[in-house]
Design a protein around this motif. Structure first.
Motif, PDB file in Angstrom:
ATOM      1  N   THR A 197       0.841  -1.211   0.000  1.00 41.73           N
ATOM      2  CA  THR A 197       0.000   0.000   0.000  1.00 41.73           C
ATOM      3  C   THR A 197       0.870   1.253   0.000  1.00 41.73           C
ATOM      4  O   THR A 197       0.623   2.197  -0.760  1.00 41.73           O
ATOM      5  CB  THR A 197      -0.911   0.022   1.264  1.00 41.73           C
ATOM      6  OG1 THR A 197      -1.591  -1.208   1.317  1.00 41.73           O
ATOM      7  CG2 THR A 197      -1.881   1.166   1.238  1.00 41.73           C
ATOM      8  N   ILE A 198       1.915   1.257   0.840  1.00 40.55           N
ATOM      9  CA  ILE A 198       2.759   2.460   0.922  1.00 40.55           C
ATOM     10  C   ILE A 198       3.469   2.689  -0.417  1.00 40.55           C
ATOM     11  O   ILE A 198       3.574   3.817  -0.901  1.00 40.55           O
ATOM     12  CB  ILE A 198       3.760   2.376   2.111  1.00 40.55           C
ATOM     13  CG1 ILE A 198       2.991   2.311   3.433  1.00 40.55           C
ATOM     14  CG2 ILE A 198       4.719   3.557   2.113  1.00 40.55           C
ATOM     15  CD1 ILE A 198       3.841   2.216   4.685  1.00 40.55           C
ATOM     16  N   LEU A 199       3.939   1.589  -1.042  1.00 41.29           N
ATOM     17  CA  LEU A 199       4.595   1.736  -2.353  1.00 41.29           C
ATOM     18  C   LEU A 199       3.623   2.348  -3.357  1.00 41.29           C
ATOM     19  O   LEU A 199       3.968   3.252  -4.118  1.00 41.29           O
ATOM     20  CB  LEU A 199       5.050   0.366  -2.883  1.00 41.29           C
ATOM     21  CG  LEU A 199       6.292  -0.248  -2.246  1.00 41.29           C
ATOM     22  CD1 LEU A 199       6.498  -1.672  -2.741  1.00 41.29           C
ATOM     23  CD2 LEU A 199       7.537   0.582  -2.552  1.00 41.29           C
ATOM     24  N   LYS A 200       2.391   1.834  -3.332  1.00 45.90           N
ATOM     25  CA  LYS A 200       1.397   2.291  -4.306  1.00 45.90           C
ATOM     26  C   LYS A 200       1.039   3.755  -4.057  1.00 45.90           C
ATOM     27  O   LYS A 200       1.050   4.575  -4.975  1.00 45.90           O
ATOM     28  CB  LYS A 200       0.149   1.406  -4.192  1.00 45.90           C
ATOM     29  CG  LYS A 200      -0.724   1.480  -5.405  1.00 45.90           C
ATOM     30  CD  LYS A 200      -1.762   0.376  -5.377  1.00 45.90           C
ATOM     31  CE  LYS A 200      -2.875   0.767  -6.338  1.00 45.90           C
ATOM     32  NZ  LYS A 200      -4.147   0.186  -5.972  1.00 45.90           N
ATOM     33  N   GLU A 201       0.759   4.061  -2.799  1.00 48.65           N
ATOM     34  CA  GLU A 201       0.325   5.428  -2.483  1.00 48.65           C
ATOM     35  C   GLU A 201       1.401   6.465  -2.777  1.00 48.65           C
ATOM     36  O   GLU A 201       1.111   7.585  -3.163  1.00 48.65           O
ATOM     37  CB  GLU A 201      -0.073   5.518  -1.002  1.00 48.65           C
ATOM     38  CG  GLU A 201      -1.432   4.923  -0.754  1.00 48.65           C
ATOM     39  CD  GLU A 201      -1.798   4.919   0.727  1.00 48.65           C
ATOM     40  OE1 GLU A 201      -2.828   4.322   1.037  1.00 48.65           O
ATOM     41  OE2 GLU A 201      -1.046   5.480   1.563  1.00 48.65           O
ATOM     42  N   THR A 202       2.664   6.070  -2.573  1.00 47.16           N
ATOM     43  CA  THR A 202       3.736   7.046  -2.783  1.00 47.16           C
ATOM     44  C   THR A 202       4.269   6.992  -4.221  1.00 47.16           C
ATOM     45  O   THR A 202       5.121   7.786  -4.599  1.00 47.16           O
ATOM     46  CB  THR A 202       4.925   6.779  -1.826  1.00 47.16           C
ATOM     47  OG1 THR A 202       5.340   5.419  -2.008  1.00 47.16           O
ATOM     48  CG2 THR A 202       4.549   6.995  -0.385  1.00 47.16           C
ATOM     49  N   GLU A 203       3.798   6.017  -4.997  1.00 50.12           N
ATOM     50  CA  GLU A 203       4.252   5.794  -6.380  1.00 50.12           C
ATOM     51  C   GLU A 203       5.743   5.471  -6.427  1.00 50.12           C
ATOM     52  O   GLU A 203       6.461   5.879  -7.341  1.00 50.12           O
ATOM     53  CB  GLU A 203       3.962   7.022  -7.258  1.00 50.12           C
ATOM     54  CG  GLU A 203       2.496   7.339  -7.388  1.00 50.12           C
ATOM     55  CD  GLU A 203       2.254   8.614  -8.198  1.00 50.12           C
ATOM     56  OE1 GLU A 203       3.095   8.977  -9.028  1.00 50.12           O
ATOM     57  OE2 GLU A 203       1.215   9.238  -7.948  1.00 50.12           O
ATOM     58  N   CYS A 204       6.209   4.772  -5.389  1.00 52.00           N
ATOM     59  CA  CYS A 204       7.637   4.450  -5.324  1.00 52.00           C
ATOM     60  C   CYS A 204       7.900   3.099  -5.974  1.00 52.00           C
ATOM     61  O   CYS A 204       7.167   2.131  -5.745  1.00 52.00           O
ATOM     62  CB  CYS A 204       8.064   4.411  -3.851  1.00 52.00           C
ATOM     63  SG  CYS A 204       9.818   4.144  -3.647  1.00 52.00           S
ATOM     64  N   LYS A 205       8.965   3.037  -6.779  1.00 57.51           N
ATOM     65  CA  LYS A 205       9.316   1.748  -7.384  1.00 57.51           C
ATOM     66  C   LYS A 205      10.041   0.892  -6.353  1.00 57.51           C
ATOM     67  O   LYS A 205      10.915   1.399  -5.637  1.00 57.51           O
ATOM     68  CB  LYS A 205      10.251   1.967  -8.584  1.00 57.51           C
ATOM     69  CG  LYS A 205       9.576   2.660  -9.741  1.00 57.51           C
ATOM     70  CD  LYS A 205      10.511   2.670 -10.931  1.00 57.51           C
ATOM     71  CE  LYS A 205       9.910   3.493 -12.045  1.00 57.51           C
ATOM     72  NZ  LYS A 205      10.851   3.846 -13.087  1.00 57.51           N
TER      73      LYS A 205
END
Ligand code: C2E
Ligand code: CA
Length: 349
Positions: A197-205
Motif C-alpha cells: 500500500t505504501i509503495l502504491k500510495e507514494t508511487e515508489c518503485k
C-alpha cells in the motif's frame, strides 16, 4: 548473592550467567539464541529496602540494554537521573507521532572510486518541542519494547518514500533508499500488504528501496522470517543485513536468505590499521560477500586511512562522516548529484 567479598564477585557471576545463556538451545529442530541484560545493585551501598535494591537493579539493567544487550552494568546514582529522564521521555514518545514531532534525516552512501552517490539511508530523529532534536539511541530501544516501533517505522517509510519519489520526479537521483526495519514489523501478518500500500500510495518503485535488518535480529529469527523476506525480495525490494559481523550468521543462512547487501559494522571500521583482528575480520567479510555475490557497504568511515584500507581490500561502497553526516531533506537535496570527495566540511555548514 550473599556475603560478597568484593563487588567483582557479582560481576563474575553475571559473566557466568551470560556465558551460560549464550549456548544455543535446540527445540523442535530449531536453534534458538538467547542473550541477557543484567543490572546489579549492592546492599547497603545502593539504599536499604528490598524494593529500592530491585529498582536500582532494574535501572542498571536498562543501562545494560542501551549498551547493546548481552552485558552487565552496576547501578550508580547518575543512572537514577537517566532513568527519570527515560520515564519522562517514554510518556512523551507515546503522544508524539500524532503531533508530527519526527523528522527523517538522510545520510549518503558513496562509491568512493568515483565519488558518486549510490544511495541514502533514512534515519529518524525526534524533534521534541522543548528538548530539540533527540537521537534514536534515546528512544529506539523503548520503541522496540513497547511496539511503538511499528507505527514509527511505517511513518518513516511513508515519509522517506514520498521524499525520494519527489526527488526522482524533479530529475534528481537519490539512488536506493535504505530504511531500518525492526524485526517486529516482519512478524506482523499485515506487513506485506502495508508495504504494498505504501509503495502504491507514494508511487515508489520497489527497486528504489532497501530494507535493513540487523544481523542479531536476523540470526535469532531466520527460520521464522524467511518467507516474509522472500516475499519482500520478490517484490523487487532489496534486503540488507545491518551491523554485519556482530552476530553469527551461518553460511547456510547467508545462502538461503534473500540478502542483497551486507553492511559492515562501524565497530570493525573504527580501528582499521590499528587492530589486526579488525583488519582480518573486515578482509574476511569482504571476501565472504564477494563469494556469495552480495554487495557490501562499510559503515562509519571517518578517516582517509580507513577509506584507503577498504578500497585496497575491495570494498568501495561507504557511508560515514568522511563524506557526510545525516542531514535534513533540504540539505540532502542540494547534495544529490554532486561528486563526493571527502566533503565533511560541506555538511558542517
Ligand atoms: P544504524 O542503522 O547503524 O545507522 C547508522 C548510525 O551511525 C547513525 O546513527 C549514523 O548517524 C551513525 N553514523 C554514520 N556515519 C558515522 C560515522 O562516520 N561515525 C559515527 N560515529 N557514526 C556514524 P543514528 O542516526 O543515531 O541512528 C542510530 C540507530 O538507530 C541506527 O543505526 C538504527 O539502528 C536506528 N534507527 C535510526 N532510524 C531508525 C528508524 O527509522 N527505524 C528503526 N527501526 N531504527 C532506526
Ligand atoms: Ca542501518
Amino acid at each position: 548473592m550473599e556475603n560478597l567479598f568484593d563487588k567483582t564477585d557479582a560481576a563474575i557471576l553475571a559473566k557466568k550467567i551470560l556465558e551460560a545463556l549464550i549456548e544455543p538451545i535446540y527445540i523442535n529442530g530449531h536453534v534458538l539464541y538467547v542473550s541477557g541484560s543484567i543490572g546489579i545493585s549492592l546492599y547497603p551501598q545502593n539504599n536499604g529496602s528490598i524494593q529500592n535494591l530491585l529498582h536500582c537493579a532494574d535501572t542498571a539493567m536498562y543501562k545494560a540494554k542501551e549498551k547493546g544487550r548481552n552485558n552487565y552494568q552496576f547501578y550508580s546514582s547518575s543512572l537514577t537521573e537517566t532513568a527519570h529522564e527515560r520515564v519522562n521521555l517514554e510518556e512523551k514518545l507515546l503522544h508524539s507521532l500524532n503531533n508530527d514531532e519526527f523528522l527523517v534525516y538522510y545520510q549518503p552512501q558513496i562509491n568512493s572510486e568515483n565519488g558518486e552517490l549510490t544511495g541514502i539511508e533514512a534515519l529518524v530523529r525526534w524533534n521534541h518541542k522543548h528538548i530539540k532534536i533527540i537521537p534514536p539511541s534515546k528512544f529506539i530501544a523503548f520503541a522496540e519494547e513497547t511496539g511503538f516501533i511499528v507505527p514509527l517505522d511505517q511513518w518513516v517509510m511513508r515519509k522517506a518514500l514520498t521524499q525520494i519519489v519527489q526527488w526522482y520526479k524533479i530529475g534528481l537521483d537519490p539512488g536506493v533508499l535504505a530504511l531500518n526495519l525492526s524485526m517486529k514489523q516482519l512478524y506482523r501478518e499485515d506487513f506485506i500488504p502495508v508495504l504494498k500500500t505504501i509503495l502504491k500510495e507514494t508511487e515508489c518503485k520497489p527497486e528504489w528501496v532497501s530494507l535493513e535488518i540487523t544481523e542479531n535480529q536476523i540470526v535469532m529469527n531466520a527460520n521464522n522470517v524467511i518467507d516474509t523476506l522472500t516475499q519482500i525480495s520478490e517484490l523487487g525490494i532489496k534486503i540488507a543485513i545491518d551491523d554485519f559481523g556482530t552476530g553469527c550468521t551461518s553460511f547456510s543462512d547467508l545462502k538461503r536468505l534473500p540478502v542483497d547487501t551486507l553492511k559492515i559494522d562501524r565497530t570493525f571500521i573504527q580501528d582499521l590499521h590499528h587492530n589486526e583482528d579488525d583488519d582480518s575480520i573486515v578482509r574476511a567479510v569482504i571476501v565472504l560477500s564477494k563469494s556469495f555475490n552480495i554487495d557490501i557497504i562499510a559503515k562509519g568511515v571517518e578517516t582517509e586511512e580507513q577509506k584507503s584500507f577498504l578500497i585496497e581490500n575491495g570494498c568501495t561502497n561507504m557511508q560515514g562522516y568522511i563524506y557526510a553526516k545525516p542531514m535534513m531533506a533540504h540539505k540532502m537535496e542540494k547534495m544529490l548529484n554532486i561528486k563526493y570527495h571527502n566533503t565533511i566540511d560541506m555538511n558542517e555548514k
